[in-house]
Design a protein around this motif. Structure first.
Motif, mmCIF file in Angstrom:
data_model
loop_
_atom_site.group_PDB
_atom_site.id
_atom_site.type_symbol
_atom_site.label_atom_id
_atom_site.label_comp_id
_atom_site.label_asym_id
_atom_site.label_seq_id
_atom_site.Cartn_x
_atom_site.Cartn_y
_atom_site.Cartn_z
ATOM 1 N N ASP A 101 0.813 -1.215 0.000
ATOM 2 C CA ASP A 101 0.000 0.000 0.000
ATOM 3 C C ASP A 101 0.844 1.261 0.000
ATOM 4 O O ASP A 101 0.465 2.279 -0.602
ATOM 5 C CB ASP A 101 -0.914 0.006 1.238
ATOM 6 C CG ASP A 101 -1.818 -1.212 1.275
ATOM 7 O OD1 ASP A 101 -2.606 -1.392 0.331
ATOM 8 O OD2 ASP A 101 -1.732 -1.980 2.242
ATOM 9 N N VAL A 102 1.983 1.225 0.694
ATOM 10 C CA VAL A 102 2.839 2.402 0.849
ATOM 11 C C VAL A 102 4.293 1.990 0.683
ATOM 12 O O VAL A 102 4.720 0.961 1.219
ATOM 13 C CB VAL A 102 2.652 3.056 2.244
ATOM 14 C CG1 VAL A 102 3.592 4.252 2.404
ATOM 15 C CG2 VAL A 102 1.210 3.490 2.449
ATOM 16 N N LEU A 103 5.051 2.789 -0.064
ATOM 17 C CA LEU A 103 6.486 2.585 -0.200
ATOM 18 C C LEU A 103 7.222 3.727 0.494
ATOM 19 O O LEU A 103 6.909 4.895 0.259
ATOM 20 C CB LEU A 103 6.904 2.556 -1.672
ATOM 21 C CG LEU A 103 6.423 1.383 -2.529
ATOM 22 C CD1 LEU A 103 6.909 1.568 -3.959
ATOM 23 C CD2 LEU A 103 6.913 0.064 -1.961
ATOM 24 N N LYS A 104 8.177 3.379 1.333
ATOM 25 C CA LYS A 104 9.015 4.380 1.985
ATOM 26 C C LYS A 104 10.416 4.233 1.404
ATOM 27 O O LYS A 104 11.090 3.235 1.642
ATOM 28 C CB LYS A 104 9.003 4.174 3.504
ATOM 29 C CG LYS A 104 7.597 4.286 4.094
ATOM 30 C CD LYS A 104 7.570 3.942 5.563
ATOM 31 C CE LYS A 104 8.197 5.011 6.409
ATOM 32 N NZ LYS A 104 8.026 4.742 7.857
ATOM 33 N N LEU A 105 10.827 5.217 0.634
ATOM 34 C CA LEU A 105 12.074 5.111 -0.104
ATOM 35 C C LEU A 105 13.292 5.192 0.808
ATOM 36 O O LEU A 105 13.348 6.019 1.721
ATOM 37 C CB LEU A 105 12.166 6.219 -1.155
ATOM 38 C CG LEU A 105 11.080 6.228 -2.235
ATOM 39 C CD1 LEU A 105 11.303 7.399 -3.179
ATOM 40 C CD2 LEU A 105 11.069 4.920 -3.005
ATOM 41 N N ASP A 106 14.263 4.341 0.534
ATOM 42 C CA ASP A 106 15.548 4.415 1.213
ATOM 43 C C ASP A 106 16.257 5.696 0.777
ATOM 44 O O ASP A 106 16.193 6.082 -0.393
ATOM 45 C CB ASP A 106 16.390 3.187 0.853
ATOM 46 C CG ASP A 106 17.691 3.145 1.623
ATOM 47 O OD1 ASP A 106 18.679 3.740 1.140
ATOM 48 O OD2 ASP A 106 17.740 2.533 2.704
ATOM 49 N N MET A 107 16.922 6.369 1.715
ATOM 50 C CA MET A 107 17.574 7.641 1.398
ATOM 51 C C MET A 107 18.587 7.507 0.268
ATOM 52 O O MET A 107 18.777 8.428 -0.529
ATOM 53 C CB MET A 107 18.250 8.214 2.643
ATOM 54 C CG MET A 107 17.276 8.778 3.667
ATOM 55 S SD MET A 107 16.257 10.111 3.000
ATOM 56 C CE MET A 107 17.512 11.350 2.693
ATOM 57 N N ARG A 108 19.247 6.337 0.191
ATOM 58 C CA ARG A 108 20.239 6.144 -0.869
ATOM 59 C C ARG A 108 19.598 6.163 -2.252
ATOM 60 O O ARG A 108 20.242 6.465 -3.250
ATOM 61 C CB ARG A 108 20.975 4.824 -0.651
ATOM 62 C CG ARG A 108 21.963 4.851 0.509
ATOM 63 C CD ARG A 108 22.532 3.486 0.778
ATOM 64 N NE ARG A 108 21.502 2.586 1.297
ATOM 65 C CZ ARG A 108 21.728 1.311 1.604
ATOM 66 N NH1 ARG A 108 22.937 0.798 1.417
ATOM 67 N NH2 ARG A 108 20.761 0.558 2.083
ATOM 68 N N PHE A 109 18.305 5.857 -2.293
ATOM 69 C CA PHE A 109 17.574 5.847 -3.555
ATOM 70 C C PHE A 109 17.500 7.252 -4.148
ATOM 71 O O PHE A 109 17.404 7.426 -5.361
ATOM 72 C CB PHE A 109 16.162 5.305 -3.303
ATOM 73 C CG PHE A 109 15.396 4.975 -4.562
ATOM 74 C CD1 PHE A 109 15.673 3.816 -5.276
ATOM 75 C CD2 PHE A 109 14.406 5.817 -5.019
ATOM 76 C CE1 PHE A 109 14.972 3.509 -6.432
ATOM 77 C CE2 PHE A 109 13.696 5.518 -6.173
ATOM 78 C CZ PHE A 109 13.981 4.358 -6.879
ATOM 79 N N LEU A 110 17.534 8.264 -3.265
ATOM 80 C CA LEU A 110 17.417 9.653 -3.702
ATOM 81 C C LEU A 110 18.704 10.443 -3.501
ATOM 82 O O LEU A 110 18.731 11.638 -3.733
ATOM 83 C CB LEU A 110 16.295 10.346 -2.929
ATOM 84 C CG LEU A 110 14.907 9.726 -3.060
ATOM 85 C CD1 LEU A 110 13.931 10.414 -2.120
ATOM 86 C CD2 LEU A 110 14.410 9.813 -4.492
ATOM 87 N N SER A 111 19.766 9.779 -3.066
ATOM 88 C CA SER A 111 21.000 10.494 -2.736
ATOM 89 C C SER A 111 21.763 10.879 -3.993
ATOM 90 O O SER A 111 21.517 10.378 -5.086
ATOM 91 C CB SER A 111 21.894 9.621 -1.845
ATOM 92 O OG SER A 111 22.409 8.526 -2.586
ATOM 93 N N GLY A 112 22.728 11.757 -3.799
ATOM 94 C CA GLY A 112 23.552 12.204 -4.913
ATOM 95 C C GLY A 112 24.339 11.082 -5.548
ATOM 96 O O GLY A 112 24.694 11.134 -6.724
ATOM 97 N N GLU A 113 24.630 10.017 -4.761
ATOM 98 C CA GLU A 113 25.393 8.906 -5.294
ATOM 99 C C GLU A 113 24.653 8.210 -6.425
ATOM 100 O O GLU A 113 25.236 7.545 -7.262
ATOM 101 C CB GLU A 113 25.691 7.896 -4.178
ATOM 102 C CG GLU A 113 26.559 8.459 -3.083
ATOM 103 C CD GLU A 113 26.744 7.456 -1.960
ATOM 104 O OE1 GLU A 113 26.216 6.333 -2.090
ATOM 105 O OE2 GLU A 113 27.420 7.781 -0.982
#
Length: 205
Positions: free
Chosen positions: A185-197
């Motif tokens: 129902d809900v996805l909580k993205l890992d920070m690395r998924f949105l990081s500059g790396e």
């Protein structure tokens, strides 16, 4: 060596404290608020467990969670947290405080328990908490390796009315397969998924 011996002693000490810690309610629940980005309104919270030891003070989760996963105590702790969240929600309702949904983290060790759903429902019904005030949060690692079992459990949770969230989405290599095979129902993205790396010309930046 001495460092390894010290670590082993520390684990041994922790294992010896587990039963008393649970009995004496040394495990405290903190609630991390969740706000709507658009409105700024409080829309939910996540239950986080901390161990307040009478002699050693606040024990960080990184110190005891991996050990509890290894020795099997994590399941008792997770069910304890869920029970305490139900208790907290009932107190809010009785006090006339408008409650928000609270997410409770459960591990792969929990969902493979044959009476997993029954234990959750036992606490919820005992405190008479509406199911929409409780959310079940699992990690990607909880479904890796046996999607069929995870799918069955999530289907059963949905039948009871629970919202099922996935934490740390994008932290592993099976994310796309998870989306294809598991009804979340809900996805909580890992920070690395949105990081500059992870920024590339195709990432939308």
């Amino acid at each position: 060596d001495d460092a390894l011996r010290s670590e082993m002693l520390s684990e041994h000490e922790i294992e010896g404290m587990i039963a008393a810690a649970l009995r004496e309610k040394q495990f405290l629940i903190y609630y991390q608020p969740q706000y709507s980005h658009s409105s700024g309104a409080l829309i939910g919270a996540e239950a986080l467990v901390r161990w307040l030891h009478p002699e050693h003070g606040l024990v960080p989760p990184g110190k005891f969670i991996p050990l509890f996963e290894k020795n099997g105590f994590i399941t008792r702790l997770d069910f304890y947290v869920f029970d305490q969240v139900c208790r907290y929600q009932r107190k809010c309702i009785d006090a006339g405080i408008k409650p928000v949904p609270i997410s409770v983290n459960l591990t792969r060790y929990d969902i493979y328990q044959s009476d997993f759903i029954d234990i959750l429902e036992s606490s919820r019904i005992r405190y008479d908490v509406p199911v929409d005030l409780l959310r079940i949060e699992i990690t990607e690692t909880a479904v890796v390796g046996d999607n069929k079992q995870a799918s069955r459990v999530i289907e059963q949770l949905h039948q009871k009315g629970y919202v099922v969230e996935m934490d740390d989405f994008g932290s592993g290599y099976s994310s796309l397969n998870v989306l294809k095979d598991i009804e979340l129902d809900v996805l909580k993205l890992d920070m690395r998924f949105l990081s500059g790396e992870m920024e590339t010309s195709r990432s939308g930046n």
